[in-house]
Design an enzyme around this catalytic site. Structure first.
Site, PDB file in Angstrom:
ATOM      1  N   SER A  66       1.036  -1.269  -0.245  1.00 65.66           N
ATOM      2  CA  SER A  66       0.030  -0.168  -0.003  1.00 65.66           C
ATOM      3  C   SER A  66       0.910   1.338  -0.267  1.00 65.66           C
ATOM      4  O   SER A  66       0.284   2.330  -0.198  1.00 65.66           O
ATOM      5  CB  SER A  66      -0.958  -0.033   1.163  1.00 65.66           C
ATOM      6  OG  SER A  66      -1.929  -0.952   1.068  1.00 65.66           O
ATOM      7  N   TYR A 190      -3.502  -2.857 -10.196  1.00 67.97           N
ATOM      8  CA  TYR A 190      -3.305  -2.562  -8.801  1.00 67.97           C
ATOM      9  C   TYR A 190      -2.250  -3.695  -8.086  1.00 67.97           C
ATOM     10  O   TYR A 190      -1.354  -3.534  -7.452  1.00 67.97           O
ATOM     11  CB  TYR A 190      -4.526  -2.543  -8.028  1.00 67.97           C
ATOM     12  CG  TYR A 190      -4.533  -2.231  -6.432  1.00 67.97           C
ATOM     13  CD1 TYR A 190      -4.204  -1.371  -5.823  1.00 67.97           C
ATOM     14  CD2 TYR A 190      -4.850  -3.616  -5.805  1.00 67.97           C
ATOM     15  CE1 TYR A 190      -4.414  -1.347  -4.554  1.00 67.97           C
ATOM     16  CE2 TYR A 190      -4.916  -3.497  -4.405  1.00 67.97           C
ATOM     17  CZ  TYR A 190      -4.507  -2.303  -3.734  1.00 67.97           C
ATOM     18  OH  TYR A 190      -4.512  -2.285  -2.449  1.00 67.97           O
TER      19      TYR A 190
HETATM   20  N1  GLN Z   1      -1.973  -5.453  -1.919  1.00 71.59           N
HETATM   21  C1  GLN Z   1      -2.402  -5.211  -0.412  1.00 71.59           C
HETATM   22  C2  GLN Z   1      -4.061  -5.443  -0.508  1.00 71.59           C
HETATM   23  O1  GLN Z   1      -4.534  -4.914  -1.450  1.00 71.59           O
HETATM   24  C3  GLN Z   1      -1.994  -3.952  -0.084  1.00 71.59           C
HETATM   25  C4  GLN Z   1      -2.702  -3.637   1.366  1.00 71.59           C
HETATM   26  C5  GLN Z   1      -1.901  -2.970   2.267  1.00 71.59           C
HETATM   27  O2  GLN Z   1      -0.727  -2.954   2.014  1.00 71.59           O
HETATM   28  N2  GLN Z   1      -2.463  -2.432   3.489  1.00 71.59           N
HETATM   29  O3  GLN Z   1      -4.579  -6.167   0.135  1.00 71.59           O
END
Ligand code: GLN
Length: 308
Positions: A66, A190
């Site tokens: 994230s 994403y």
């Molecule tokens: N790729 C992860 C997700 O979408 C990222 C979430 C995070 O780092 N908080 O669940």
């Protein structure tokens, strides 16, 4: 014996003291992340003139997760403009976990720092086809870091196979009329952005670029404009740490963003950026030792932005 740089000494001290924190667990809802060594602990800072400071496992690699969100947000804000972006995603802290089902009264996810809002934001990256769009996104995040970032294919595939909740969030956004393109394209892009590999040194340079008005202080490249950098920092300050964002601002007082890979970036605007990495996460999904180390640094050096 060569004398240790005083800033690197302060960073090592923060690691040593924060290492007493033993709570938290490594994320395993993305199965590949469960293989991370839970004891890795590193920190790096980059100053406004491009000086780099490191301590601990500062060069260990992990996936950005994230922490990619503010940088992709900055990219689309620069390319598509504020009105286009914020017709589709809001400005408000959700006070909810990162993967919450969040849509405001206009059908927009609350902000670009939670999954729902980040997927809508990523969908705005332009290009002909998924591969070209990913290369453009990777190019911008690499410019923030000052070196080419690579995809961790195993983590990407692991999340692509299991990321049904994120697909559901994208579907809700599509139904609300705020997702550009398809659910499949938005989530695949994403998942790839989240699986870019970084070190704390990279995170520090990325954060320092935001601290420096959008110009990477190591390479001198202008990645985004000053206003975009400021707008990005504003949302990191209010929404970067999910349901811990309020307490984070109260105790640490710096715009920040965490990721489930165990990384956190924090920015002291006009001065420097910091990256920290320790894979065990607290209940809000933030690195437990990372939060402890940044809290100690903020207290020791009066880094709180609202301090006199
Ligand atoms: N790729 C992860 C997700 O979408 C990222 C979430 C995070 O780092 N908080 O669940």
């Amino acid at each position: 014996m060569a004398q240790q740089d005083p800033i690197e000494w302060a960073l090592s001290e923060a690691l040593r003291r924060a290492a007493t924190v033993t709570d938290g667990t490594v994320a395993d809802y993305i199965p590949e992340l469960a293989h991370t060594d839970p004891e890795l602990f590193g920190i790096a800072a980059v100053g406004r003139r491009g000086r780099r400071f490191r301590a601990g496992d500062a060069e260990a690699q992990f996936t950005i997760q994230s922490i990619s969100k503010p940088f992709v947000y900055a990219m689309v804000l620069a390319e598509r403009g504020e009105d286009h972006v914020h017709d589709r995603v809001g400005f408000e802290p959700s006070g909810e976990p990162f993967n919450a089902i969040s849509l405001d009264e206009r059908g927009r996810p609350a902000n670009p720092m939670i999954n729902a809002g980040a997927i809508v934001t990523t969908a705005l990256v332009e290009g002909a086809g998924l591969d070209e769009r990913f290369e453009r996104l990777r190019g911008t995040l690499s410019a923030f870091a000052g070196r080419p970032l690579e995809l961790d294919d195993a983590v990407y595939r692991s999340e692509s196979i299991t990321g049904h909740r994120n697909r559901a969030l994208a579907s809700l956004a599509l139904a609300a009329g705020v997702l550009e393109g398809t659910v499949e394209d938005a989530t695949e892009l994403y998942f790839r952005q989240c699986a870019l590999r970084v070190t704390t040194s990279d995170l520090a340079a990325m954060a320092a670029t935001l601290a420096n008005g959008g110009t990477n202080p190591v390479t001198g490249e202008s990645v985004v404009g000053e206003l975009v950098a400021r707008n990005t920092l504003s949302l990191m300050a209010s929404c970067g740490m999910y349901d811990h964002a309020g307490e984070w601002m109260y105790r640490v007082g710096m715009p920040a963003k965490s990721g489930v890979g165990g990384g956190i970036v924090a920015v002291r605007p006009g001065q420097f950026g910091v990256g920290v990495f320790s894979p065990r996460l607290d209940r809000a999904g933030n690195s437990a030792r990372g939060v402890a180390a940044l809290t100690l640094l903020s207290q020791t050096f009066d880094l709180h932005l609202l301090g006199a």
